[in-house]
Design an enzyme around this catalytic site. Structure first.
Site, PDB file in Angstrom:
ATOM      1  N   LYS A   8       0.833  -1.196   0.000  1.00  0.00           N
ATOM      2  CA  LYS A   8       0.000   0.000   0.000  1.00  0.00           C
ATOM      3  C   LYS A   8       0.869   1.247   0.000  1.00  0.00           C
ATOM      4  O   LYS A   8       1.878   1.302   0.703  1.00  0.00           O
ATOM      5  CB  LYS A   8      -0.902  -0.023   1.244  1.00  0.00           C
ATOM      6  CG  LYS A   8      -1.786   1.204   1.460  1.00  0.00           C
ATOM      7  CD  LYS A   8      -1.173   2.329   2.280  1.00  0.00           C
ATOM      8  CE  LYS A   8      -0.552   1.948   3.591  1.00  0.00           C
ATOM      9  NZ  LYS A   8       0.075   3.137   4.293  1.00  0.00           N
ATOM     10  N   ASP A 128      -5.934   0.549   8.075  1.00  0.00           N
ATOM     11  CA  ASP A 128      -5.609   0.330   6.662  1.00  0.00           C
ATOM     12  C   ASP A 128      -6.165  -0.985   6.113  1.00  0.00           C
ATOM     13  O   ASP A 128      -6.133  -1.207   4.897  1.00  0.00           O
ATOM     14  CB  ASP A 128      -4.085   0.324   6.447  1.00  0.00           C
ATOM     15  CG  ASP A 128      -3.479   1.710   6.511  1.00  0.00           C
ATOM     16  OD1 ASP A 128      -4.228   2.694   6.439  1.00  0.00           O
ATOM     17  OD2 ASP A 128      -2.234   1.797   6.624  1.00  0.00           O
TER      18      ASP A 128
END
Length: 272
Positions: A8, A128
């Site tokens: 990410k 996240d």
């Protein structure tokens, strides 16, 4: 089953305020690289996790880590033996653990489908994790768990990830944020493209991360010297990324950084 836990990155990360619950109100633009940790699963009498790879030694109790928690968060008809090839650095701003959990969720989805409340279950594991389950470009608001996927004109863009091999815990970086609201992240509607949003955005955690981990500034400077159209820190650091307009530029940049700092960790790829 086999699954990649896609790295990410935050193309932009605007910190707006500290909330009464101790968390921070965020606006972020998530994107994902087409490489990362690798997970494989085989049926087993009971869940178990083994780790190997370059950064496996940085993981302590396997079932104290987020992969074990992800396995416990989702009901399954059989046990899973999970092998994790830990290729991403830990405490690096790449959502490595969250990406691993996201890969578990996707494998459960492939095997038997996810429960209707999967997003709430993912959010309980980390802010996240819901974005990492999707692993597509999306706008995150709230604590980063309220997601709005967007069509990205940056899909396929060459990307270089660089980490100085220094871990930066997220908590102290957020605590060091100066509390100043520097304004909203540009909207997709106003800019018309993810690229424009990223270029007009910023990462409000860069300054506090550099104060805690000065090598972040060295990484950003080294990346800026390679001619990307964007270089920025991801998340709370210490990993930084650079985006390029072509593969030749990417490979030249990776070679230049590797020559200049042979001890740094590098990964090349493309945005999903």
């Amino acid at each position: 089953m086999n699954e990649t836990a896609f790295a990410k990155i935050n193309l932009a990360l605007h910190v707006r305020r500290r909330r009464a619950d101790g968390y921070h109100e965020l606006e972020t633009l998530f994107a994902f690289v087409d490489d990362g940790d690798r997970l494989s699963v085989t049926p087993a009498a009971a869940d178990r996790l083994t780790t190997h790879g370059a950064f496996a030694g940085m993981i302590g109790d396997p079932f104290g880590n987020i992969v074990g928690k992800a396995l416990s968060a989702l009901p399954r008809e059989e046990g899973w033996a999970v092998a994790l090839d830990k290729r991403l650095p830990v405490a690096a701003g790449l959502g490595g653990g969250s990406a691993d959990a996201g890969a578990v969720f996707r494998m459960v989805d492939r095997r038997q489908g996810l429960p209707a409340d999967w997003q709430a279950r993912a959010a309980r594991l980390g802010a996240d994790v819901p974005a990492c389950v999707l692993s597509t470009t999306c706008i995150g608001t709230g604590t980063g768990t309220d997601l709005a996927p967007v069509d990205s004109d940056l899909a396929g863009t060459p990307v270089l990830l660089v980490n100085p091999r220094v871990g930066v815990p997220t908590g102290p970086v957020f605590q060091a944020w100066d509390g100043r609201d520097r304004g909203a992240m540009p909207s997709f509607e106003a800019t018309g493209s993810v690229r424009a949003m990223a270029l007009a955005g910023r990462n409000d955690l860069e300054a506090p991360a550099i104060a805690i981990c000065p090598p972040v500034a060295q990484v950003l400077a080294a990346l800026a010297d390679t001619g990307p159209f964007l270089a920025r820190m991801s998340g709370s650091g210490a990993t930084c990324f650079a985006l390029y307009d072509g593969s030749e530029a990417l490979h030249a940049a990776a070679e230049a950084v590797a020559r200049r700092q042979p001890g740094w960790w590098l990964m090349t790829g493309r945005l999903r």
